[in-house]
Design a protein around this motif. Structure first.
Motif, PDB file in Angstrom:
ATOM      1  N   LEU A 157     120.886  35.650  90.193  1.00  0.00           N
ATOM      2  CA  LEU A 157     120.186  34.507  90.789  1.00  0.00           C
ATOM      3  C   LEU A 157     120.477  33.240  89.990  1.00  0.00           C
ATOM      4  O   LEU A 157     120.810  32.198  90.551  1.00  0.00           O
ATOM      5  N   ALA A 158     120.349  33.354  88.670  1.00  0.00           N
ATOM      6  CA  ALA A 158     120.523  32.173  87.829  1.00  0.00           C
ATOM      7  C   ALA A 158     121.966  31.681  87.890  1.00  0.00           C
ATOM      8  O   ALA A 158     122.217  30.478  87.967  1.00  0.00           O
TER       9      ALA A 158
ATOM     10  N   ALA B 101     122.544  29.954  91.142  1.00  0.00           N
ATOM     11  CA  ALA B 101     121.917  28.625  91.142  1.00  0.00           C
ATOM     12  C   ALA B 101     122.749  27.642  90.333  1.00  0.00           C
ATOM     13  O   ALA B 101     122.922  26.477  90.706  1.00  0.00           O
TER      14      ALA B 101
ATOM     15  N   GLN C 127     125.877  26.615  92.227  1.00  0.00           N
ATOM     16  CA  GLN C 127     125.436  25.702  93.278  1.00  0.00           C
ATOM     17  C   GLN C 127     125.189  24.305  92.702  1.00  0.00           C
ATOM     18  O   GLN C 127     125.615  23.298  93.275  1.00  0.00           O
ATOM     19  N   ASP C 128     124.511  24.248  91.573  1.00  0.00           N
ATOM     20  CA  ASP C 128     124.253  22.962  90.908  1.00  0.00           C
ATOM     21  C   ASP C 128     125.554  22.229  90.616  1.00  0.00           C
ATOM     22  O   ASP C 128     125.675  21.031  90.856  1.00  0.00           O
TER      23      ASP C 128
END
Lengths: 312, 109
Positions: free
Chosen positions: A61-62, A65, A68-69
């Protein structure tokens, strides 16, 4: 505005698209921001495989993310670069895919193993954040605004990377050894993150004079080393003998001769063989979603579609 | 006709929404905005935008995010006993401030 006025007025967030900036400024700013944007994108592509390879759902998940960032940061930065009117976003993306766009040395090297992830997510992102924090005071306002958002998010990447490093360095003996090995491979590249020394840096003087760049390569590198060498040591990493790092009163300095600058400049010209694989991979990804851009363009076509009307 | 007003306090800062004015045309809207929103607080510039030019999506049209636990994507989640670089600490503080603002906004509903 002529270049002398620019140098006179230069200060944090001083210039915006409303100002009539000389071509020399716009080109220098475009070069700098485009390089930064390309690096965000190429960094994301380098890390993308590790979303699937992450060892737990939390890490997946991290990492997802984070990637994506980084893509988001790239998009923000292309907007900031576009606002200078020198190159369009399409031109910049095409140049990146064709191997003409320049990006950060660290993202040219292939990455194979999970133990390498904190080298990017902790050290490289830590270095990047050091630099980005100073760029919140850059003279091109849209660039500074992008840095506000980037720095807001980037702290998570650094701390997540640190959490992976802590996990590996308190893990099995094998994990610790592999992490140390990755650190030794990546350490010289990380030190080269800030580019050549001040006396060899070709663009620094002009960028500093017009307020685009807030601090020199040497200063940034020294500040980074002062923070991150003690951190690396506290996690049990051993700093390699080479490149030699000297502690001085004001911080750290590196014996530049210990670093492979031929390779660095070869990479800078997009001539480094493993790096070409990174560029090709990015090109394939861009080609694969061409249909999305095509359909968006069709939606936005000028003829026949009602154009937004100003209310007055 | 309603015009939305965005105020920038300092050169280089963000324009943030501060309210609106009623005016028949752009020129009057600019004047009213300057009077109503640019007098009391420090102001460097105002953006004055026709309300109907503001594109809106509301909760009826789409389901917004923000309801699932995304703590994994925020820095303060990752604790460590080591000192951080100043810029990392600043990012943590900004994220904590944003989180407080979010909870406050939810509490006000």
């Amino acid at each position: 505005m002529d270049i002398d006025t620019v140098k006179e007025r230069a200060g944090p967030r001083e210039f915006s698209p409303a100002d009539d900036m000389p071509l020399e400024y716009r080109e220098a700013a475009t070069r700098m921001i485009e390089f930064h944007a390309n690096s965000e994108i190429m960094g994301a592509y380098l890390e993308r495989p590790f979303i699937r390879q992450a060892p737990s759902i939390d890490r997946k998940l991290a990492f997802s993310a984070k990637v994506q960032d980084e893509i988001g940061h790239g998009q923000l930065l292309y907007r900031a670069a576009e606002s200078l009117g020198v190159k369009t976003r399409e031109e910049m993306l095409d140049d990146l895919a064709n191997g003409k766009g320049k990006f950060l040395n660290c993202f040219h090297y292939p990455m194979d193993s999970w133990v390498e992830t904190p080298m990017i997510a902790f050290f490289v992102d830590g270095a990047a954040m050091r630099r980005q924090a100073t760029l919140r005071r850059t003279s091109w306002e849209p660039y500074a605004h992008a840095m506000d958002k980037v720095c807001f998010e980037e702290g998570f990447h650094v701390k997540h990377g640190e959490s992976i490093l802590a996990e590996l360095m308190t893990g099995s003996k094998k994990e610790q050894e592999m992490t140390q090995e990755a650190f030794e491979t990546w350490w010289p590249r990380i030190i080269q993150f800030f580019g050549p020394t001040n006396d060899k840096s070709t663009h620094h003087d002009f960028s500093a004079a017009v307020g685009l760049k807030a601090q020199s390569n040497d200063d940034l590198r020294s500040m980074f080393l002062r923070e991150y060498i003690p951190k690396a040591e506290r996690y049990g990493l051993e700093i390699p003998d080479e490149p030699r790092i000297r502690e001085t009163d004001s911080g750290y300095e590196v014996v530049e001769d210990d670093l492979d600058w031929d390779e660095f400049f070869q990479i800078a010209k997009n001539d480094y063989e493993p790096g070409l694989g990174q560029i090709d991979g990015r090109k394939q990804a861009q080609d694969a979603v061409q249909w999305v851009r095509d359909s968006l363009e069709w939606e936005n076509r000028p003829a026949g579609s009602p154009k937004p009307q100003a209310a007055d | 006709m309603i015009w939305e007003v965005f105020r920038q306090e300092e050169q280089g800062g963000y324009h943030t929404h501060c309210g609106n004015v009623h005016a028949p045309d752009r020129e009057m809207a600019r004047q009213f905005a300057a009077i109503q929103h640019g007098r009391r607080k420090a102001t460097n510039s105002l953006w004055v935008v026709p309300k109907e030019e503001v594109a809106e999506i509301d909760a009826d049209e789409t389901s917004f995010g923000g309801t699932t636990d995304k703590s994994y994507r925020w820095g303060p989640t990752y604790k460590s006993d080591v000192d951080h670089a100043a810029e990392v600490i600043e990012s943590d503080k900004e994220q904590e401030a944003a989180e407080r603002q979010r909870s406050k906004a939810q509490g006000d509903d």
